[in-house]
Design a protein around this motif. Structure first.
Motif, PDB file in Angstrom:
ATOM      1  N   GLU A 745      55.966  55.745  40.932  1.00  0.00           N
ATOM      2  CA  GLU A 745      54.626  55.761  41.547  1.00  0.00           C
ATOM      3  C   GLU A 745      54.574  54.652  42.593  1.00  0.00           C
ATOM      4  O   GLU A 745      54.853  53.487  42.293  1.00  0.00           O
ATOM      5  CB  GLU A 745      53.556  55.553  40.476  1.00  0.00           C
ATOM      6  N   ASP A 746      54.220  55.015  43.843  1.00  0.00           N
ATOM      7  CA  ASP A 746      54.238  54.014  44.918  1.00  0.00           C
ATOM      8  C   ASP A 746      53.002  53.126  44.912  1.00  0.00           C
ATOM      9  O   ASP A 746      53.026  52.029  45.469  1.00  0.00           O
ATOM     10  CB  ASP A 746      54.374  54.713  46.287  1.00  0.00           C
ATOM     11  N   ASN A 747      51.884  53.568  44.305  1.00  0.00           N
ATOM     12  CA  ASN A 747      50.670  52.750  44.247  1.00  0.00           C
ATOM     13  C   ASN A 747      50.816  51.729  43.110  1.00  0.00           C
ATOM     14  O   ASN A 747      50.887  52.104  41.935  1.00  0.00           O
ATOM     15  CB  ASN A 747      49.458  53.660  44.006  1.00  0.00           C
ATOM     16  N   ARG A 751      50.558  52.441  39.174  1.00  0.00           N
ATOM     17  CA  ARG A 751      51.803  52.313  38.406  1.00  0.00           C
ATOM     18  C   ARG A 751      51.594  51.440  37.180  1.00  0.00           C
ATOM     19  O   ARG A 751      52.066  51.753  36.084  1.00  0.00           O
ATOM     20  CB  ARG A 751      52.890  51.732  39.314  1.00  0.00           C
ATOM     21  N   GLY A 769      58.935  51.988  42.288  1.00  0.00           N
ATOM     22  CA  GLY A 769      57.941  52.315  43.310  1.00  0.00           C
ATOM     23  C   GLY A 769      58.319  53.414  44.274  1.00  0.00           C
ATOM     24  O   GLY A 769      57.472  53.850  45.055  1.00  0.00           O
ATOM     25  N   HIS A 770      59.561  53.896  44.281  1.00  0.00           N
ATOM     26  CA  HIS A 770      59.935  54.946  45.216  1.00  0.00           C
ATOM     27  C   HIS A 770      61.157  55.698  44.699  1.00  0.00           C
ATOM     28  O   HIS A 770      61.803  55.292  43.709  1.00  0.00           O
ATOM     29  CB  HIS A 770      60.195  54.386  46.614  1.00  0.00           C
ATOM     30  N   MET A 793      55.238  60.486  48.357  1.00  0.00           N
ATOM     31  CA  MET A 793      55.644  59.080  48.354  1.00  0.00           C
ATOM     32  C   MET A 793      56.258  58.724  49.699  1.00  0.00           C
ATOM     33  O   MET A 793      56.832  59.594  50.371  1.00  0.00           O
ATOM     34  CB  MET A 793      56.672  58.815  47.243  1.00  0.00           C
TER      35      MET A 793
END
Length: 859
Positions: A745-747, A751, A769-770, A793
């Motif tokens: 999850e990039d947020n 996350r 994150g990615h 993402m």
């Protein structure tokens, strides 16, 4: 008598006379064919010019919608951050969807006493060298603070005060005082940092302070916050519009109402072509965002070569050959009266055949043709003219041509007609540059293109007026413009809904985590529940936005609408109250259709609520179904509709109805005529988006004082083999069994919240994150039971692509995906490819737990 003729050279006289007649007929036929070829060439040239003009106008209208979306960003986000602006422009996908646009930016209004604080704030935001350029004190400043994409060209404009330039300032002031889009004059953009320099211009839309609704120019000046704008390199723009599809038409675009070389924006006329005199030229003026552009069109030799027909040359050569043969034959056989008579009869038949072909060409021409004498009276019309103007042949022949001209122009037309008869010449007049109209028998008028061709008829000049009714073409262009506008709004709403879903997911996730910790504290639990209710209402709002944008996750299945009507009738009867009579009219032998059953119910409920509000004193609501087959005759008039079999669902009320102006905007999100607090303006837009996403379409029929009918058309499908009821979601959070979950999850806030939820549910969590970080983790540690990844993402790899690559490396890996931007969840073959499911944001902790257990158990 024969002796007398022979004495004075009768044979020579007869042969020359016959040859002269044959030559005259040849020249007349050749001239008519040349005139027709010239007219066809002019019509083709004018048609391509109209298409180019429409492309330019429609493309600039689409760019204006991009700016309106930017203004909407400032209405939604307070304040708008650099990341918000970057995300908005990223979602637009400028390179693919809007070729030719240099970027989308925001210039902030800064008063002199705010300058120091403003500069300090931008420098603190990561730009230590930022300053307002050019230096110096001015009464008002508008510095460029956002401009995406933030590449080398656009960075050259960062911090520039556009109010310091006279041409830019004039357009900005016009936009500020009117509240409408305004185009600047010709300028050299600051982005011209390479040797290949182009002329440029800018398009502006004003942004006013949140909550303000300025109605006067003075109020708008006071409420101004800045400008959303786009810079354009004119050559790049025009190449993107033309796309190499008009190689046989050269054009030059000038800023202003005249073709002034100093104001040249774009030219594709090379030096060799400029030295030649073109066969056809035409100049048109169009208006773009309140500013005139002059376009000079030139035909190329290739265009003339393509349009030229060898028929006229063949007729001329053939006629001359026939004339010589006839002359020789008559010279030889002149003494034989019988042969001469037969020859004359043959020539008469040939002439009659030629005249018959001309009459057929005249009668069955695709455009209306009106033959007008020098006295202004109509001498003849073809069949298309009868159909276009609504007159029978006998009703119109002999009448003044002004019977076909709008009454407001009748008197002035007589003077124009007389002036033309005194100096007749071929003339093509396009409605794009002149407001040309024709008048039908019933008094209605229509836009038209008109071409005038003088023809010699004895000693009188007859004018052939060719009239093309543009009603259908204008309607298609308007439909295209509306579709482009709705598409731009859909892209904006989909992007906003995605960001909202991420934020709401953080809120809902943290509230779910807090809930077990406050059990027993009634006061805190009540406040917590109120916060959760508000967050879920926000989620419902985003679902409606996604419905309009055709990006909501659907679960379509074969349904029989008639089976759903009795239950809906009972619900609506209770919900709408006694003042509203609900009637149901199910169609006979109704086909099955393909749609999401819950969304069908929501659509009917939304339409019923709108109908109730339109009948404050009570009325009748009718819900009916029917089968409908759409063929090519319908799709030819309505480009948005595909041919095929549909099931129609109609909701009709006897309420107040809608005016044409309201009806035009009825399906746009947040548009409502209700008072504040009575509606969100998303009901019809949600139904509109649902119908289109389901492969169907929606049409509204309404008239003030006569009620409204909304018709939804859903695609036909085959009846299912058996019932397939949806499985119920088990209540309660199904606990994990210590399985290892890789969370992507990039947020960062989301996350953290989702990671905490997974831990509370009994899972072991690794969070990244990615996508690249996820693949790196799997390469080092393959002992992962489930990959839980967002779909949208940054970094160049989506959740779909990550899932495919992870499954390729680890075939046994379980996969669960989530997204707040459900356009990516609707299709892509993911469920059939992986057996994975998509979890829509925001979601409750119980739903997350249930989905995890379902995926891990392989059900």
């Amino acid at each position: 008598m024969d002796d007398l003729i022979e004495k004075v050279g009768g044979r020579r006289f007869l042969a020359v006379a016959v040859a002269a007649v044959a030559l005259a007929v040849t020249l007349v036929v050749w001239r008519v064919e040349r005139d027709l070829e010239r007219q066809v060439m002019q019509e083709a040239f004018a048609s391509r010019i109209r298409l180019i003009e429409a492309r330019i106008v429609n493309r600039m209208a689409a760019y204006e919608q991009v700016l309106r979306g930017g203004v909407a960003v400032f209405s939604v986000f307070q304040p708008v951050t650099r990341a918000d602006w970057r995300n908005y422009v990223y979602l637009l996908d400028l390179d693919r969807e809007y070729p030719g646009i240099q970027g989308v930016g925001f210039a902030q209004r800064i008063r002199p006493d705010e300058r120091a604080n403003h500069v300090a704030a931008v420098r603190a935001d990561g730009f230590p060298d930022y300053d307002i350029r050019p230096p110096g004190d001015r009464e008002e400043l508008t510095s460029i603070v956002f401009l995406e994409p933030f590449d080398a060209r656009n960075r050259a404009a960062f911090g520039y005060d556009m109010f310091s330039n006279e041409i830019r300032r004039a357009a900005m002031e016009r936009a500020r005082d009117t509240g409408q889009a305004a185009l600047s004059g010709r300028v050299e953009l600051l982005q011209e940092i390479t040797e290949e320099r182009q002329a440029g211009f800018l398009l502006y839309l004003p942004v006013y302070a949140p909550g303000s609704d300025p109605q006067t120019a003075e109020a708008r000046r006071e409420a101004l916050s800045g400008y959303v704008y786009s810079p354009f390199r004119a050559t790049d723009l025009m190449r993107g519009i033309l796309q190499g599809e008009f190689p046989q038409i050269d054009l030059e675009v000038f800023d202003g109402p005249a073709a002034d070389e100093a104001e040249l924006l774009f030219s594709n006329v090379d030096a060799a072509a400029a030295a030649l005199s073109p066969e056809l030229v035409q100049t048109a003026t169009i208006e773009v965002a309140g500013r005139p552009w002059t376009i000079a069109f030139r035909s190329t030799p290739a265009f003339v070569e393509e349009m030229q027909s060898p028929l006229s040359t063949v007729l001329l050569v053939g006629g001359l050959v026939v004339t010589v043969l006839v002359f020789g034959t008559v010279w030889t056989l002149a003494s034989a009266r019988g042969r001469a008579v037969r020859l004359a009869e043959s020539m008469a038949r040939t002439r009659e055949n030629i005249e018959a072909k001309f009459r057929d060409l005249f009668a069955y021409a695709p455009d209306a043709i009106v033959m007008v004498g020098a006295d202004g009276k109509i001498q003849d019309v073809n069949q298309q003219a009868e159909a276009t103007f609504g007159f029978a042949h006998d009703e119109i022949v002999g009448q003044p041509v002004e019977i076909l001209v709008p009454e407001t122009l009748g008197r002035s037309h007589v003077g124009l007609r007389n002036a033309y008869v005194n100096a007749p010449q071929r003339r093509t007049m396009a409605a794009g540059s002149l407001d040309l109209r024709g008048r039908r028998k019933d008094g209605s008028t229509f836009r038209a293109d008109i071409s005038l061709t003088p023809l010699a008829s004895g000693q009188e000049t007859v004018v052939a007026a060719t009239v093309r009714d543009l009603t259908e073409r204008i309607a298609m262009e308007k439909q295209l413009s509306q579709a482009q506008k709705m598409e731009a709004i859909g892209q904006l709403t989909g992007g906003i809904a995605h960001d909202f879903n991420n934020m709401l997911s953080v809120v809902v996730g943290n509230l779910d985590l807090i809930e077990p910790q406050v059990q027993g504290d009634t006061r805190v639990a009540k406040r917590l529940q109120a916060a959760m209710d508000s967050a879920l209402r926000g989620a419902e709002l985003t679902r409606r936005l996604l419905a309009f944008a055709r990006q909501q996750p659907l679960e379509p299945q074969a349904i029989d609408l008639n089976q759903r009507l009795p239950e809906l009738e009972a619900i609506l009867t209770r919900m709408l109250g006694e003042a509203t009579v609900v009637k149901v009219a199910p169609g006979r032998r109704l086909w099955w259709c393909i749609a999401d059953p819950s969304q069908v119910d929501n659509a009917i409920l939304n339409l019923a609520i709108n109908a109730r509000d339109a009948m404050p004193g009570g009325g009748t609501l009718v819900i009916e179904t029917a089968n409908l087959t759409i063929d090519d005759t319908v799709t030819a008039k309505d480009q948005d509709v595909s041919p095929g079999d549909y099931v129609m669902l109609a909701v009709t009320d006897t309420g107040t109805g809608m005016s044409p102006e309201v009806l035009e905007h009825a399906t746009e999100p947040f548009f409502t005529t209700k008072e504040v607090g009575r509606g969100s303006g998303l009901g019809l837009s949600m139904v509109f988006g649902f119908a289109q996403q389901s492969g169907g379409y929606l049409r509204i029929y309404s008239e003030l004082g006569h009620g409204t009918t909304v018709k939804i058309y859903l695609p036909r499908t085959s009846a299912p083999d058996g019932d397939h009821p949806a499985s119920a979601v088990a209540e309660g959070a199904a606990p994990g069994g210590g399985e290892r979950v890789l969370l992507v999850e990039d947020n960062p806030e989301l996350r953290e919240a989702v990671g905490a939820q997974l831990i509370d549910l009994g899972y072991k969590v690794e969070a990244v994150g990615h996508a690249k970080a996820a693949l790196d983790h799997l390469a080092k540690d393959a002992a992962v039971d489930l990959l839980f990844t967002d779909i949208v993402m940054p970094g160049g790899m989506s959740g779909f692509e990550l899932a495919r690559e992870a499954r390729r490396r680890h075939p046994e890996l379980k996969i669960l995906l989530t997204t707040g931007y459900a356009a990516t969840a609707a299709g892509d073959g993911l469920e059939s490819e992986f057996g994975a499911t998509v979890l829509s944001k925001p979601y409750r902790m119980e739903e997350l737990a249930q989905r995890l257990r379902t995926v891990l158990s392989g059900e």
